[in-house]
Design an enzyme around this catalytic site. Structure first.
Site, PDB file in Angstrom:
ATOM      1  N   CYS A 112       2.861   7.268   1.352  1.00 49.63           N
ATOM      2  CA  CYS A 112       2.830   5.994   1.822  1.00 49.63           C
ATOM      3  C   CYS A 112       2.567   4.920   2.112  1.00 49.63           C
ATOM      4  O   CYS A 112       2.331   4.120   0.525  1.00 49.63           O
ATOM      5  CB  CYS A 112       0.889   6.947   1.771  1.00 49.63           C
ATOM      6  N   CYS A 130      -0.420   2.750   2.627  1.00 49.05           N
ATOM      7  CA  CYS A 130      -0.877   2.077   1.370  1.00 49.05           C
ATOM      8  C   CYS A 130       0.178   1.665   0.614  1.00 49.05           C
ATOM      9  O   CYS A 130      -0.657   0.922  -0.766  1.00 49.05           O
ATOM     10  CB  CYS A 130      -1.337   3.812   0.306  1.00 49.05           C
ATOM     11  N   ASP A 131       1.214   1.993   0.312  1.00 49.65           N
ATOM     12  CA  ASP A 131       1.632   1.245  -1.064  1.00 49.65           C
ATOM     13  C   ASP A 131       2.711   0.642  -0.453  1.00 49.65           C
ATOM     14  O   ASP A 131       2.725  -0.727  -1.318  1.00 49.65           O
ATOM     15  CB  ASP A 131       2.418   2.015  -2.194  1.00 49.65           C
TER      16      ASP A 131
END
Ligand code: NAP
Length: 309
Positions: free
Chosen positions: A131, A134-135
């Protein structure tokens, strides 16, 4: 005793919640492990009708939840651990509690597919991720070379997003054309920071001994040649697998585990309905999932009405 339990709070689940709530059925809606579903892991959603400037994925899901709750949907944080479908009412084990229900709408979505390499699982969260939104902004990836694996819309979206942070994004794809939609493929290939690596598969993520990602070993499928691409992160975006494990053996599925609806959105077991990515391997869009959620809700409502006749 519940009339309707909805498993999942992605586009399919929350649309089913909205419709069953408006039908006065007061649905119990269980979030599962990813409240809001996969759209919460994306950035801007540009193809959901009604938002000409696009809308943030989390914002869209939060609005859908509020809309369903306004009409009486009860959204509860919880994961279904077991299902007992051989007797009526159906029984679900939800975080050690028993829930009885007359109908179930399964909108459990799909999870990220993994490459299946040992080095991939050993380096997960140590540079291997699924992701970018997300990261991707983590300090460990800033101004570093990064690798995205895949050739679909997700891989393109990840690569474009990461081009804000990484020094160069190597897009490793097993063929020499992208599967992605024309608009996404065009944006990807015209991005000066994204370098496609065609006809190549990832054979190993380096370096397990150092306990962090320092590169990937790739093999060119046409020449057989192996090489190493230095990178600080690997973003795997090679599609999804349906979250249907709980229903294996009980409901009819295709060979990849997608639940096959039989009449409208009803499964082969009367009273159990499906919607969204857990039953759709063809369209897999936010708007089609929402449409299926609506259809499943209408089917469930009619089923309950028939029972009461
Ligand atoms: P996808 O379309 O199924 O693409 C998966 C990609 O990964 C394909 O390019 C596939 O290669 C590759 N792949 C699969 N297994 C692999 C393996 N074991 N090793 C290496 N490569 C592998 O999945 P997706 O990109 O996640 O998209 C899913 C759905 O969501 C699609 O319908 C897409 O349109 C939609 N989506 C839309 C947007 C958007 O509109 N902005 C964004 C994200 C997703 P092959 O091409 O060779 O099969």
């Amino acid at each position: 005793m519940e009339k309707v339990v909805i498993m999942g709070t992605g586009c399919a689940g929350l649309t089913a919640a909205l419709y069953t709530a408006r039908a006065g059925l007061s649905p119990l809606v269980l979030t599962g492990t990813l409240p809001g579903g996969l759209l919460t892991t994306t950035s801007i959603v540009e193809n959901f009708p009604g938002f000409p400037e696009g809308i943030d994925g989390c914002e869209l899901m939060s609005r859908m939840q509020k809309q369903a709750e306004r009409f009486g949907a009860r959204v509860r944080f919880g994961t279904v651990e077991a299902v007992h479908l051989s007797e009526r009412p159906f029984r679900l084990t939800v975080d050690d509690e028993q829930v009885e229900t007359r109908t179930i709408i399964i909108a459990s979505g799909a999870s990220h597919r993994h490459l299946g390499l040992e080095s991939e699982s050993l380096l997960e969260r140590k540079g291997v991720t699924y992701c970018a939104t997300c990261d991707g902004a983590l300090p460990m990836f800033r101004n570093q070379p990064l690798v995205v694996v895949g050739g679909g819309d997700s891989a393109c979206e990840e690569a474009i997003f990461l081009s804000r942070f990484g020094s160069v994004i190597h897009l490793v794809h097993r063929r020499d054309t992208l599967r992605a939609s024309k608009i996404m493929a065009g944006r990807t290939l015209s991005n000066p920071k994204i370098k496609p690596v065609w006809d190549s598969v990832t054979t190993e993520i380096l370096d397990v001994k150092q306990d962090k990602v320092i590169g990937v070993r790739v093999k060119n499928l046409k020449t057989g040649k192996e090489s190493v691409i230095d990178c600080a992160g690997v973003f795997v975006a090679i599609g999804h697998v349906p979250n249907t494990e709980l229903f294996r053996g009980a409901l009819e599925m295709d060979e990849n585990g997608y639940i096959v609806p039989k009449h409208g959105m009803e499964s082969n077991l009367p009273g159990i309905f499906v919607a969204g990515d857990c039953s759709d391997h063809v369209y897999r869009q936010a708007v089609t999932a929402a449409g299926m959620g609506c259809a499943a809700a209408i089917d469930a409502e009619r089923y309950l009405a028939r029972l009461n006749q």
